[in-house]
Design an enzyme around this catalytic site. Sequence first.
Site, PDB file in Angstrom:
ATOM      1  N   THR A  94      34.706 -12.990 -19.072  1.00 17.05           N
ATOM      2  CA  THR A  94      35.798 -12.028 -18.980  1.00 17.05           C
ATOM      3  C   THR A  94      35.485 -10.830 -19.884  1.00 17.05           C
ATOM      4  O   THR A  94      36.213  -9.846 -19.887  1.00 17.05           O
ATOM      5  CB  THR A  94      37.114 -12.671 -19.475  1.00 17.05           C
ATOM      6  OG1 THR A  94      36.826 -13.375 -20.688  1.00 17.05           O
ATOM      7  CG2 THR A  94      37.694 -13.618 -18.460  1.00 17.05           C
ATOM      8  N   ASP A 143      30.388 -21.050 -17.911  1.00 14.16           N
ATOM      9  CA  ASP A 143      31.591 -20.233 -17.974  1.00 14.16           C
ATOM     10  C   ASP A 143      31.712 -19.656 -19.389  1.00 14.16           C
ATOM     11  O   ASP A 143      31.161 -20.238 -20.334  1.00 14.16           O
ATOM     12  CB  ASP A 143      32.810 -21.125 -17.652  1.00 14.16           C
ATOM     13  CG  ASP A 143      34.005 -20.310 -17.199  1.00 14.16           C
ATOM     14  OD1 ASP A 143      33.861 -19.091 -17.030  1.00 14.16           O
ATOM     15  OD2 ASP A 143      35.082 -20.900 -17.015  1.00 14.16           O
ATOM     16  N   LYS A 176      35.747 -16.438 -10.337  1.00 13.00           N
ATOM     17  CA  LYS A 176      34.328 -16.494 -10.726  1.00 13.00           C
ATOM     18  C   LYS A 176      33.784 -17.915 -10.540  1.00 13.00           C
ATOM     19  O   LYS A 176      32.727 -18.115  -9.943  1.00 13.00           O
ATOM     20  CB  LYS A 176      34.142 -16.012 -12.184  1.00 13.00           C
ATOM     21  CG  LYS A 176      34.587 -14.559 -12.382  1.00 13.00           C
ATOM     22  CD  LYS A 176      34.368 -14.059 -13.779  1.00 13.00           C
ATOM     23  CE  LYS A 176      35.390 -14.513 -14.788  1.00 13.00           C
ATOM     24  NZ  LYS A 176      36.743 -13.980 -14.575  1.00 13.00           N
ATOM     25  N   THR A 177      34.543 -18.890 -11.018  1.00 14.69           N
ATOM     26  CA  THR A 177      34.128 -20.294 -10.856  1.00 14.69           C
ATOM     27  C   THR A 177      34.145 -20.682  -9.380  1.00 14.69           C
ATOM     28  O   THR A 177      33.248 -21.375  -8.898  1.00 14.69           O
ATOM     29  CB  THR A 177      35.073 -21.219 -11.662  1.00 14.69           C
ATOM     30  OG1 THR A 177      35.192 -20.687 -12.967  1.00 14.69           O
ATOM     31  CG2 THR A 177      34.562 -22.638 -11.721  1.00 14.69           C
ATOM     32  N   ARG A 231      44.623 -17.104  -9.013  1.00 14.98           N
ATOM     33  CA  ARG A 231      45.073 -18.251  -9.818  1.00 14.98           C
ATOM     34  C   ARG A 231      46.577 -18.173 -10.070  1.00 14.98           C
ATOM     35  O   ARG A 231      47.290 -19.182  -9.956  1.00 14.98           O
ATOM     36  CB  ARG A 231      44.314 -18.297 -11.147  1.00 14.98           C
ATOM     37  CG  ARG A 231      44.634 -19.559 -11.948  1.00 14.98           C
ATOM     38  CD  ARG A 231      43.990 -19.538 -13.307  1.00 14.98           C
ATOM     39  NE  ARG A 231      42.536 -19.613 -13.213  1.00 14.98           N
ATOM     40  CZ  ARG A 231      41.708 -19.243 -14.185  1.00 14.98           C
ATOM     41  NH1 ARG A 231      42.177 -18.786 -15.319  1.00 14.98           N
ATOM     42  NH2 ARG A 231      40.406 -19.351 -14.034  1.00 14.98           N
TER      43      ARG A 231
END
Length: 340
Positions: free
Chosen positions: A163, A114, A69-70, A223
Amino acid sequence: MKKETPKEINEKNKKNESFLDRTLRPNCWNEYIGQENTKNNLLILLKAAKERQQQPEHLLFYGPAGLGKTTLAYLISKETGRQIKITSGPAIEKVGDLASLLTNLSPGDILFIDEIHRLNKNIEEILYPAMEAGSLDIILGKGPSARTIQLELPPFTLIAATTRVALLSSPLRSRFSGGVFRLEFYSDEEIKEIIKRSARILKVETDDETALEIAKRSRFTPRTANFLLKRCRDFAQVNKNKLDKTTVNQTLSLLGIDELGLSQLDTQLLKIIIEKFNGGPVGLNTIAAALSEEQATIEEVNEPYLIQLGLLERTPRGRAATEKAFKHLNIQYPEDKKLF
Ligand code: ADE
């Protein structure tokens, strides 16, 4: 525990996101693998805004942690040539923190928030007029003499990530006029390609088979894939070995990660449900207490992957281990459960 200040949280976020991890981020759309649906929608939306010479509309990305997302927010900033300011829900403690962030934006900037689900409700309300009308309503004074002044903000795009999209109020969700995008788990093939790209950047030699072996244990998550690749590289370097399938197996067993990519906590969670609660269903709070873990961690980190693998079910009466989970842990599936 002492409460961290917004500044401390920001500093910590910056440190956690190491230089190495930043170098692994894709620099252009061509390098961004997977999430085709979201990517195609974004490309059209951004191109159309550019052609009209308008500010791109506000965007919300949601989905399990680590899916990028980032990364997407950075990529949008890069590809549109706009400056990005990064913050997070828990770092914005007071109305004044958000007001100062918004008034310090330059025209055209992207503001990335975020974990927006952790934004305080009274702070969230400041965002509504800012997102809708580009204005900041500030209340001066208290009681009957209080008055509101309106500040006009420079045009900006808010990109938010969460999330836990269900925790966002519907007024907030509906203000993401550019769209609400769900990021999906990646396929093993997509993760393999991400690993091969990262390996090239890290200058480690791998082959397809090795990259796929890491991919299969990466929780369908870039990740995790990059984390495992870095650990395998360390292991290979220290033992003066090649990064091959054997190295991957040795590294992952050292990390306590099994052949399905389950961590020790994932395995413990399933074992508790099976051994202590006859396979479930059992409430999340009971599982969290038995594991001495936060409910949020279990919900955001462990459960999405276990559910995706078909090892865990969420039922109205709680969490239950599936027949596949019993098999994976080599435990006999109870006969009485087979009736249902
Ligand atoms: N790193 C994190 N997410 C990625 C993606 N989707 N493609 C390439 N590299 C990534």
